[in-house]
Structure formats: C-alpha cells, structure tokens
Design an enzyme around this catalytic site. Structure first.
Site, PDB file in Angstrom:
ATOM      1  CE  LYS A   1      -4.436  -0.017   3.174  1.00  0.00           C
ATOM      2  NZ  LYS A   1      -5.049  -0.658   3.533  1.00  0.00           N
TER       3      LYS A   1
HETATM    4  O1  G3P Z   1      -8.280   0.326   5.686  1.00  0.00           O
HETATM    5  C1  G3P Z   1      -8.833   1.342   4.992  1.00  0.00           C
HETATM    6  C2  G3P Z   1      -9.838   1.418   5.713  1.00  0.00           C
HETATM    7  O2  G3P Z   1     -11.140   0.913   5.321  1.00  0.00           O
HETATM    8  C3  G3P Z   1     -10.230   2.263   6.733  1.00  0.00           C
HETATM    9  O3  G3P Z   1     -11.853   2.459   7.044  1.00  0.00           O
HETATM   10  O4  G3P Z   1     -12.925   2.490   8.595  1.00  0.00           O
HETATM   11  O5  G3P Z   1     -10.899   3.396   9.473  1.00  0.00           O
HETATM   12  O6  G3P Z   1     -12.680   4.913   7.777  1.00  0.00           O
HETATM   13  P1  G3P Z   1     -11.643   3.295   8.528  1.00  0.00           P
END
Ligand code: G3P
Length: 222
Positions: free
Chosen positions: A83
């Site tokens: 990533k």
């Molecule tokens: O890992 C990337 C993303 O899915 C993070 O999500 O829930 O922290 O906005 P969130």
C-alpha cells in the site's frame, strides 16, 4: 465482488476464513498498532493464514525510502500487496514498484481524479474510502460509482477496492456499483450473515423438530 477483511487481528481473520468467503485482507498502520505485536509478526501471521491478497502499508514519507520499504514488504510473501498513499511521493514510489513488478494498492483515495492517477501508474488496486467521504458530508457511494464508470470507459485494469465500509448496505451498493473488492471490519462482515427472519425461522424449525422427536419418542414408548 470479492470480500476482504479490514483488520490486523488474526483471530478475526481465522474465523471468517473458516466460512470459506474470505478472499483477502487489508491492513493499515492504525490496525496493526492495535495488535500489541511487532508489525513484522502481525503481517507474517496474516500472510500465512490467507491464500488471497494481503495489503501491507508503507509508512515512509519520502519516495526513495517508501520504495525501499515497499520492496521489503513485497518480499514477505507472494500474496503481499504494497500500500502506498495517494501523494506525490506515493505515486513516485508506487510507479517505481510497479516497474519492478510489485503489486501496489494506492490508498487514501477520495475522488475520481485521484483514482485516475492510481490507474495511470499501473496500480493493481485502488482504495477509495467511502465511509470517510460520508464523514466529510459528501457522498462516498457516488464517488465509487464515478470511479467504476471511469475505469470501465477507459478500460483500466486496476481493481477498485471499496474501503472504509461501515454497514451491510455499503457492501450491497458497492457490488451494484461494480467494485471488484469490498473490504470491511469484522463487525460488518458478521452483520452480512444476519437476518431476523433467518433467526426466527431457525428457531421455529428447531422447536418443531424437538416436538416431533418428543411425539415419536412417546409413541414408541406406548
Ligand atoms: O483500511 C482502510 C479503510 O478501510 C479504513 O476504514 O473505517 O478507518 O475509515 P475506516
């Protein structure tokens, strides 16, 4: 659409993996930081548990160091995907890694314009963060639909991974929009399987079955 878990917790991954529906895992520095182990140990365990793609995130801010970190992450397993963030340094390091045959996931993507940049450097995956777009009082699903449409019109090979998903309808709408992958936390994954009518129906079948066995038992005994 393939289903990924957005977690670094090996127990959550093992449980969903047993269901036979887990195609991959995404991690980020925040998730890895919650596990109380070294990042290397966390990544190693996940890469060994999951057959599919596992995204491991770089943290170096400058392009040369980020590319070097990306090479180390990619070397951790055949299923490792590196990533990189949607920044100028992330694009620079990402395009270098792509040239070297390393599969990259461009993360922290919030607009179709950014998604075009990810596709243009030959990213394997692009990760728009739907929930966080919603948090900023905009429409995350609309951004995802536009990204899927642009990729379709342009014939880009980069896979669209809908990320930052918060509830089951996010997954259904991401599938309808044409996302290749949806990644979600364990709590959302376990909600996908649930429906009150399934629970009620199962309860009724079980009680009727128990009644029948009881009746047959009393008939046999008479
Ligand atoms: O890992 C990337 C993303 O899915 C993070 O999500 O829930 O922290 O906005 P969130």
């Amino acid at each position: 659409m393939r289903l990924f878990l957005d977690t670094a917790n090996i127990e959550e991954i093992r449980e969903i993996n047993r269901w036979g529906v887990l195609s991959g895992v995404t991690t980020n520095p925040t998730l890895v930081g919650k596990e109380g182990l070294t990042p290397e140990q966390v990544w190693k365990d996940i890469l060994a548990e999951v057959d599919g793609d596992v995204s491991l995130e770089t943290t170096e801010p400058q392009a040369p160091a980020m590319a070097e970190e990306g090479r180390r992450l990619a070397a951790m397993g055949d299923n490792a995907v590196v990533k990189v963030p949607m920044t100028p340094a992330g694009l620079q390091a990402g395009s270098k890694l792509v040239d070297e045959g390393i599969r990259i996931n461009v993360t922290l993507v919030f607009s179709p314009a950014q998604a075009i940049l990810a596709a243009e450097i030959g990213a394997y995956i692009v990760s728009p963060f739907l929930g966080r777009i919603d948090d900023a009082a905009a429409d995350g699903m609309h951004a995802l639909r536009q990204i899927c449409q642009v990729y379709d019109v342009q014939g880009y090979d980069t896979q669209v991974l809908a990320a930052s998903l918060r509830h089951p309808m996010h997954i259904v709408d991401a599938a309808l929009a044409g996302a290749d992958i949806a990644t979600m936390p364990y709590e959302v994954f376990t909600k996908l399987v649930k429906h009150p009518l399934t629970e009620q129906g199962l309860e009724k079948f079980q009680s009727d079955w128990t009644e029948l066995r009881k009746k047959l038992g009393s008939t046999e005994g008479a």
